[in-house]
Design an enzyme around this catalytic site. Sequence first.
Site, PDB file in Angstrom:
ATOM      1  CB  THR A   1      76.662  62.933   4.231  1.00 44.43           C
ATOM      2  OG1 THR A   1      76.627  63.591   2.979  1.00 44.43           O
ATOM      3  CG2 THR A   1      78.091  62.664   4.658  1.00 44.43           C
TER       4      THR A   1
ATOM      5  CE  LYS B   1      79.037  62.575   0.710  1.00 43.41           C
ATOM      6  NZ  LYS B   1      79.092  63.976   1.264  1.00 43.41           N
TER       7      LYS B   1
ATOM      8  CB  THR C   1      80.484  68.151   0.228  1.00 42.16           C
ATOM      9  OG1 THR C   1      80.786  69.273   0.988  1.00 42.16           O
ATOM     10  CG2 THR C   1      80.849  66.961   1.112  1.00 42.16           C
TER      11      THR C   1
ATOM     12  CG  ASN D   1      71.170  72.059   3.211  1.00 37.86           C
ATOM     13  OD1 ASN D   1      72.179  71.509   3.620  1.00 37.86           O
ATOM     14  ND2 ASN D   1      70.652  71.829   2.021  1.00 37.86           N
TER      15      ASN D   1
ATOM     16  CB  THR E   1      70.969  70.331  15.634  1.00 38.33           C
ATOM     17  OG1 THR E   1      70.139  70.866  14.619  1.00 38.33           O
ATOM     18  CG2 THR E   1      71.874  71.396  16.173  1.00 38.33           C
TER      19      THR E   1
END
EC number: 2.3.1.35
Lengths: 402, 402
Positions: free
Chosen positions: A148, A174, A185, A397, A402
């Site tokens: 990501t 990842k 994450t 972050n 968006t």
Amino acid sequence: MKVIDQGVCAAKGFLAGACHCGIRKNQSKDDLALIYSQSLCQCAAVYTSNKVKAAPLKVTKKHLENGMAQAIIVNSGNANACNETEMESANREAQCAADFLKCEKENVIVASTGVIGQPLPISCIEENIQQIKLGNDQSFKASQAILTTDTIEKSIAVEFEINGVVCHMGGICKGSGMIHPNMGTMLAFITTDCNISSNLLEECLKENVKKTFNRISVDGDTSTNDMCVVMANGMALNAPVTKKTDSFTVFKQALRFVMEELAKKIAADGEGAGKFLTCTVKGAKTEQDAQTLAMSVCSSSLLKAAMFGSDANWGRVMCALGYAGVDFDPEMVDIYFKYKDQVIQCCKDGKALDFDEEKAKDILSQNEIEIISDLKQGDQQVSCWGCDLTYDYVKINGDYRT
Amino acid sequence: MKVIDQGVCAAKGFLAGACHCGIRKNQSKDDLALIYSQSLCQCAAVYTSNKVKAAPLKVTKKHLENGMAQAIIVNSGNANACNETEMESANREAQCAADFLKCEKENVIVASTGVIGQPLPISCIEENIQQIKLGNDQSFKASQAILTTDTIEKSIAVEFEINGVVCHMGGICKGSGMIHPNMGTMLAFITTDCNISSNLLEECLKENVKKTFNRISVDGDTSTNDMCVVMANGMALNAPVTKKTDSFTVFKQALRFVMEELAKKIAADGEGAGKFLTCTVKGAKTEQDAQTLAMSVCSSSLLKAAMFGSDANWGRVMCALGYAGVDFDPEMVDIYFKYKDQVIQCCKDGKALDFDEEKAKDILSQNEIEIISDLKQGDQQVSCWGCDLTYDYVKINGDYRT
């Protein structure tokens, strides 16, 4: 044991592949990956401790009830968490991989990473999965597809011997933001051709997670989607590892090495990170004390910002040790900053030393720094891994969704 | 109860003053302050929970064994922590104030804030304290002298009635970085002319700290030097408050108001902060659950960075609730963002709502945002206060010491 290439395809019988299926707008970035074993595997997994668990974890947990699996499907760009259709999507994602790979849906592991709260566009996956070309040289492509905000792909593989039989183990992972103990994450997928029973595999995985992935911190956030999976297909044809013999120890060490390397790669690639930090606490009474203290230092925003600024602010190390909730005598603590063979001591017996600021600046200007706190109160030592806190962390972050 | 002026000088018999004594290089910034009561006070204090405690706290704790004090001396620019001479310096600082004010050394409270690990230049204080001009209109000057990376001075005062007698209470505080529950690097000094026993004063202070200063977070770091002190000189001549009567309730509410206002001012002035955040959890089973969850949201670096970027990333709110370690049903949670009378709901029953992104952006572009999580599982509600995570936080902390 030696390090080799090919990541999750290093072990016999494992194929991987990836494609751009359309979850991401950027067509040059793959967003769907498969890892497949030519035979059914013993399999174990650990999951996020977050109370909010994404659907892919729930589906995977169910499918792993019997300790067996054959394939992993992973999408990036969408976490498939906290949306109305998450369970349906996760089930369809497993089914879609099963249809494509001609295996049982119940033997498919599902993982997702990306933004929380938006429905997964499952039809993108269903309509485009056939674009994936599986191969035993496609680990790199798969490892890139699962990223990501990561800036580099993360993989490792090793060769080791069980009773004279050569076995292989490799992993990809990842993780960049939302990284903290108990699985940030992060997704990690490890494959091996070693023949080992699923209960020993699980025990090994759980113990090693505590000493590897749970010793890294990027920002203290633990995500809804984390998992670490290990699959063993037995194709190395070694005598099965079913008891805690020397063979088990060898396997466990290999797994720890692979997991530790993957964990460090995540810490080094922490969102916005410019520097890789190793926070070592030695001379602790217990291993748990050493880990709690090292993680506290590694997680301190103030220390992380000081490392960004190459500022030998050892007072913040003392401070972070002090609020970790562990009993120790502050007046015995020594603190050092280290880069390779250059070391500088800033604090002795809890008090400031008159150290060479120039030399400290030289050490702290490097991109790999070790921060050593010696409690001198026992013989236990633990290192945890993290990164500095930078403008880029805030930038990434401040505008991720968006 | 009404808000009045004059901070720590609002209560009868309290004087304050400050000067530049030379700890800081910047001569335009005062670095030494005094608060003095014309009569001996009942006094209570709470201190940092950090295992590493600076010398001024140790000296203060000893001086407050009898629950009495008459003066406070505070220096900024140096924490007087983790250095060889810290105990000697803290004792000399108390003695120096006692000599200047002609009171007992044992009735002087000492506080320091600034960089850790450098010897306090105590002679600066001893040689220059006589420059301080005490006055009952000098609270503002004192409140400025105790600041470090703070950008605004922080003070508040109120008037309230105990059995028809008008009493006054005022406070000043500092705190910007290293702010987290259990006292971040913050100093708060509160004065009142109410006549109240020291044991009730202490009880009141301890209970209120939990609901005010322990509900703010800037960066999760808890410092070595924090303290909150309240002094009551009885000069309002009210009937002494010695039991838990209605008078005690009135006093306690006034103290809570003063402490909450000071706490919010610290959160709003968090290092580099651009936005003041109120994180409210309602519908919780217990107050403790609500507080733990609200603090978890308030402390999430990811959420704080999203607020900086005006990004309605409610998934990070869910995520922070999820890893707080509290039992709740994620599938009942509603999440709202609010500014004054504008509210937008982004999540209902744990799932995404299709909300108006434009309106969300409008709300999140304001400099005061409330983030509301409604668990719908009980009737307890708690708000915690914090700020966004910005480039400036990193900048300030990357280069604080040098």
